[in-house]
Design a protein around this motif. Structure first.
Motif, PDB file in Angstrom:
ATOM      1  N   ASP A 106      -8.617  49.423 -54.000  1.00  0.00           N
ATOM      2  CA  ASP A 106      -7.385  50.042 -53.494  1.00  0.00           C
ATOM      3  C   ASP A 106      -7.629  51.475 -53.020  1.00  0.00           C
ATOM      4  O   ASP A 106      -7.146  51.881 -51.949  1.00  0.00           O
ATOM      5  N   ARG A 157      -7.577  53.096 -49.050  1.00  0.00           N
ATOM      6  CA  ARG A 157      -6.833  54.289 -48.611  1.00  0.00           C
ATOM      7  C   ARG A 157      -7.748  55.252 -47.865  1.00  0.00           C
ATOM      8  O   ARG A 157      -7.347  55.829 -46.839  1.00  0.00           O
ATOM      9  N   HIS A 187      -9.416  40.338 -48.689  1.00  0.00           N
ATOM     10  CA  HIS A 187      -8.403  40.422 -49.736  1.00  0.00           C
ATOM     11  C   HIS A 187      -7.077  39.815 -49.270  1.00  0.00           C
ATOM     12  O   HIS A 187      -6.011  40.158 -49.796  1.00  0.00           O
TER      13      HIS A 187
END
Length: 576
Positions: free
Chosen positions: A48, A52, A78
């Motif tokens: 995650d 970003r 994903h």
């Protein structure tokens, strides 16, 4: 920055992270620092946060394909294909002739669909993306074509075939049937690959002598290693008749040369070549061997294989069913298939001529079996009927979810074992979809399903030995998994599909004399599976039948290899 890249290359994630963080602090708008941060965080499993960083780098430099490529790859892995397509559109807005992004628009598809409607919309999107690539192709310079070849080689057009056509009513297609439509799409894509390859590589030249004592036959794959493809097709090399042909084996990806499967093939072949993932090196090596026939074990799993076949490496080319869909290539002469697996009317399914080998079309070696796995390791009660559902999750189509839910409702104590995907997000998406369908049938999915981690081959077989029933997937059947289930004595339940790819298990069961487990309808599939779950004596009879008949009907049968050799001899290959 260079220190961070060096540290990442040698696996020192702590040093790499520290270096890239310092670079990013010095210039928060430096996309290279953010790219480096994203890469090291991915290596550390922090997906995650990595996304970003990559997304911010992409926003700062939307024209940079090296950044977008990494981002799109991770998003697609994903199960975030819609997000991946949004980033690809941003690249194409900035650089309309970015051929890598045009091609990635074809391959960035969901692993798991939430509904049939979603699947149909993605199929339409794929057709539109294919049309865009065709339209742009006429403007490509030689440099763009070379870049497109590299893109083909880096990523195969793999997932589209697992859509199994998509719902008819959502496609706006005038084709009379899915066989025609699938072939048409494959042919259109293959034509782009062929036209591009023809401008990048030298044309094929037949360099064979006027005569030779026996034909020269090659087998090529990146999967001649511990892999399903090798388990299915190694018999064409290891069980061949000595002296029938000079056999060449080409393993793409020389890092696999120490694999025991590869070593066995190398010892059995007359000539073995471990080749790098380099187009020109492979072309030079294979063309230099002046083969009569080259057989690709699989086309569709590795993009490089399709490019090589399009460039033509031998005067006659064939393909086995490692990825059991027509290649669409004009340069692919023969599709080598199983007579028992093919439907009677399959003329619309292939562009290739068919060589239908007898029975299941291969020599398959019975695996050595371990001890059964203790049910406690699976989190399953010892007395609960255990259904094994171990296909890759992208093989499970939403239209058939109700089959599993109905079985669960009919067999209240049953458990269902799935193989989890390496990416947790894919497993979560699948679990969410199945959970909703089970709930519609009054069943709590999480209480009845277990997801197994990736297993060693020995542990995987041990799970088979601990299970009670193997449930096949409609439309894209098990092949190797079905044969391994039978080796473990498991009753297999299957519903044959329209195409060869959905009929592997049915053919295996018919050869075994276990046709009573080949369902004639969805209701029949549920009934057969439910009866097996509820009746231990029925399961015992099925296991006894396998024990008696498998070795004489399914395992280690040489008829397919002999038939292939007879065909090779009958072709009387000669230089053109």
């Amino acid at each position: 920055m260079a220190h961070g890249r060096d540290a990442l290359a040698r696996g020192d994630h702590g040093a790499a992270l520290d270096a890239f963080r310092k670079a990013q602090a010095a210039d928060p708008t430096d996309p290279d620092a953010l790219l480096g941060l994203g890469q090291v965080l991915l290596a550390m499993g922090q997906v995650d946060v990595a996304l970003r960083c990559l997304d911010k780098a992409h926003s700062l430099a939307p024209a940079r394909w090296d950044i977008a490529r990494q981002l799109v790859h991770v998003l697609t892995e994903h199960n975030r294909a819609a997000d991946a397509q949004e980033r690809l559109a941003r690249v194409l807005d900035a650089v309309p002739d970015c051929v890598e992004a045009l091609y990635a628009s074809l391959t960035a598809l969901p692993m798991v669909y939430q509904s049939e409607a979603e699947l149909g919309l993605w199929r339409r999107f794929y057709r539109d993306a294919l049309s865009r690539l065709e339209a742009a192709e006429a403007t490509f310079t030689d440099d763009l074509r070379r870049r497109l070849i590299r893109a083909f080689g880096e990523s195969g057009n793999f997932l589209i075939s697992y859509q199994a056509g998509g719902p008819e009513e959502l496609l706006d297609v005038e084709d009379p049937g899915r066989g025609t439509r699938d072939r048409e799409e494959q042919t259109r894509f293959a034509a782009i690959v062929t036209r591009t390859a023809s401008t990048v590589f030298e044309p094929f030249e037949d360099r064979r002598p006027e005569s030779r004592p026996r034909p020269r036959v090659g087998f090529l794959s990146s999967n001649f290693r511990q892999h399903t493809v090798c388990r299915l097709f190694r018999g064409f090399v290891t069980e061949r008749t000595p002296g029938c042909a000079d056999v060449y084996v080409y393993q793409l990806g020389s890092s696999h040369v120490t694999d025991p499967f590869t070593a066995e093939l190398a010892a059995a072949a007359d000539h073995f070549r471990a080749l790098p993932f380099d187009f020109q090196a492979v072309l030079n090596a294979v063309r230099g061997d002046a083969l009569d026939l080259l057989v690709f074990a699989d086309i569709g799993m590795l993009g490089m294989a399709q490019v090589l076949a399009a460039a033509r490496l031998a005067p006659h080319q064939g393909v086995l069913w490692g990825h059991p869909v027509t290649t669409g290539l004009a340069s692919m002469d023969t599709f080598i298939t199983s007579d028992a697996m093919e439907p009677e009317d399959n003329s619309t399914h292939y562009v290739e001529s068919l060589l239908r080998l007898p029975g299941i079309g291969i020599h398959y070696r019975r695996p050595a079996l371990p001890k059964p796995m203790d049910r406690s390791r699976l989190g399953v009660p010892g007395d609960a009927p255990l259904y094994l559902c171990v296909q890759s999750l992208f093989k499970y189509l939403p239209r058939y979810d109700a089959l599993l839910a109905r079985i669960a409702a009919a067999v209240p104590t049953a458990r269902f074992a799935f193989l989890g995907h390496p990416r947790a997000a894919v497993t979560a998406a699948f679990s969410k979809r199945l959970g909703a369908e089970f709930a519609r049938h009054g069943v709590v999915f999480d209480a009845r399903a277990v997801f197994l981690p990736r297993l060693s081959h020995s542990d995987y077989l041990a799970v088979n030995l601990a299970a009670d029933v193997f449930l096949d997937t409609p439309e894209w059947s098990g092949g190797n998994t079905t044969l391994e289930a039978i080796a473990c004595g498991l009753p297999v339940v299957t519903l044959p599909g329209t195409f060869m790819r959905g009929r592997h298990s049915a053919a295996i069961l018919e050869q075994l004399g276990a046709g009573e487990n080949v369902a004639s309808s969805e209701d029949d599939y549920v009934a057969i599976a439910s009866m097996l779950g509820l009746d231990p004596s029925r399961r015992s009879r099925a296991r006894a039948h396998v024990d008696v008949h498998a070795d004489s009907t399914v395992f280690e049968q040489r008829t397919a290899v002999q038939s292939f050799e007879s065909w090779v001899i009958s072709k009387k290959f000669s230089p053109t």
